[in-house]
Design a protein around this motif. Structure first.
Motif, short mmCIF file in Angstrom:
data_model
loop_
_atom_site.label_atom_id
_atom_site.label_comp_id
_atom_site.label_asym_id
_atom_site.label_seq_id
_atom_site.Cartn_x
_atom_site.Cartn_y
_atom_site.Cartn_z
N THR A 13 16.88 -10.80 -27.15
CA THR A 13 17.08 -12.24 -27.00
C THR A 13 17.69 -12.50 -25.64
O THR A 13 18.74 -11.93 -25.30
N GLN A 14 17.04 -13.37 -24.88
CA GLN A 14 17.51 -13.73 -23.55
C GLN A 14 17.53 -15.25 -23.43
O GLN A 14 16.78 -15.93 -24.13
N PRO A 15 18.34 -15.78 -22.51
CA PRO A 15 18.25 -17.23 -22.25
C PRO A 15 16.88 -17.55 -21.68
O PRO A 15 16.29 -16.75 -20.96
N ILE B 119 22.44 -12.09 -16.05
CA ILE B 119 21.54 -12.45 -17.15
C ILE B 119 21.81 -11.47 -18.29
O ILE B 119 21.68 -10.26 -18.12
N THR B 120 22.17 -12.01 -19.44
CA THR B 120 22.51 -11.17 -20.57
C THR B 120 21.38 -11.12 -21.57
O THR B 120 20.70 -12.11 -21.83
N CYS B 121 21.19 -9.95 -22.13
CA CYS B 121 20.15 -9.72 -23.13
C CYS B 121 20.83 -9.14 -24.37
O CYS B 121 21.62 -8.21 -24.28
N GLY C 218 8.41 -10.05 -24.47
CA GLY C 218 9.05 -11.31 -24.82
C GLY C 218 8.74 -12.38 -23.78
O GLY C 218 7.81 -12.24 -22.99
N SER C 219 9.50 -13.43 -23.76
CA SER C 219 9.22 -14.55 -22.85
C SER C 219 10.12 -14.56 -21.62
O SER C 219 9.94 -15.36 -20.71
N GLY C 220 11.12 -13.68 -21.57
CA GLY C 220 11.92 -13.54 -20.37
C GLY C 220 12.85 -14.69 -20.06
O GLY C 220 12.93 -15.68 -20.81
N THR C 221 13.56 -14.58 -18.94
CA THR C 221 14.47 -15.62 -18.45
C THR C 221 13.96 -16.10 -17.10
O THR C 221 13.83 -15.31 -16.17
N GLN C 222 13.68 -17.39 -17.01
CA GLN C 222 13.26 -17.97 -15.74
C GLN C 222 14.50 -18.27 -14.91
O GLN C 222 15.29 -19.15 -15.24
#
Lengths: 111, 113
Positions: free
Chosen positions: A5-7, A20-22, A102-106
């Motif tokens: 899970t990422q922002p 960036i935290t996962c 996953g969808s990653g963090t932009q």
């Protein structure tokens, strides 16, 4: 498969440090944590990988606490060119079967 | 020299058509992959070949058929294209199946009308 899970997105300004935290609560003993970077209209590019504690290379640092249930990608002094999507992956280093990005963090770096 | 190349870069076609995407790597790697990235940036592995042998075949419709004529090439053929097949398809390669050594191609944007 260990789910991550990422922002969805983050904004920063040039020259700042970005973290960036996962979250990966179900990480298995054999799993490594890998981060990729993807620029628009390009394929993902490997940034860094770690198993525990801290890993640093010329691009980023990766901090992994003792319980390994999360990890933090740290980008020092970002520039506009660091605007990209950042993916956190967790999986057995020897098995590509774990590779769901996953969808990653932009990350958007602002001037 | 481009490490992992794909052709074409863009592909626009009608529903029901058959199309192929080609991938070549000049890194000397023994493992190649196909990924699909949807509009929400979700990137998922479809297939993987190691030394021309299929080692990963995720839940993908059998309209998708990978073909590896040699270790440097992995092509993706898609039959009876559907609207939902519209996505960006990435080819990648690695030496062995280690997750940290994958090199990705530039992607092929497929649009099915």
């Amino acid at each position: 498969l260990a789910k991550t899970t990422q922002p969805i997105s983050m904004d920063s300004y040039e020259g700042q440090e970005v973290n960036i935290t996962c979250s990966h609560n179900n990480i298995a003993t054999n799993d490594y944590i890998t981060w990729y970077q993807q620029f628009p209209s390009q394929g993902p590019r490997f940034i860094i990988q770690g198993y525990k504690t801290k890993v640093t290379n010329e691009v980023a640092s990766l901090f992994i606490p003792a319980d390994r249930k999360s990890s933090t990608l740290s980008l020092p002094r970002v520039s506009l060119s660091d605007t990209a999507v950042y993916y956190c992956l967790v999986g057995d280093k020897g098995s590509a079967r774990q590779l769901t990005f996953g969808s990653g963090t932009q990350l958007t770096v602002l001037p | 020299d481009t490490a992992v190349s794909q052709t074409p870069k863009y592909l626009v076609t009608q529903m029901g058509n058959d199309k192929s995407i080609k991938c070549e790597q000049n890194l000397g790697h023994d493992t190649m992959y196909w990924y699909k990235q949807d509009s929400k940036k979700f990137l998922k592995i479809m297939f993987s070949y190691n030394n021309k042998e299929l080692i990963i075949n995720e839940t993908v419709p059998n309209r998708f058929s990978p073909k590896s004529p040699d270790k440097a090439h992995l092509n993706l053929h898609i039959n009876s294209l559907e609207l939902g097949d519209s996505a960006v398809y990435f080819c990648a390669s690695s030496q062995g199946t280690s997750v940290n050594t994958q090199y990705f191609g530039p992607g092929t944007r497929l649009t099915v009308l």
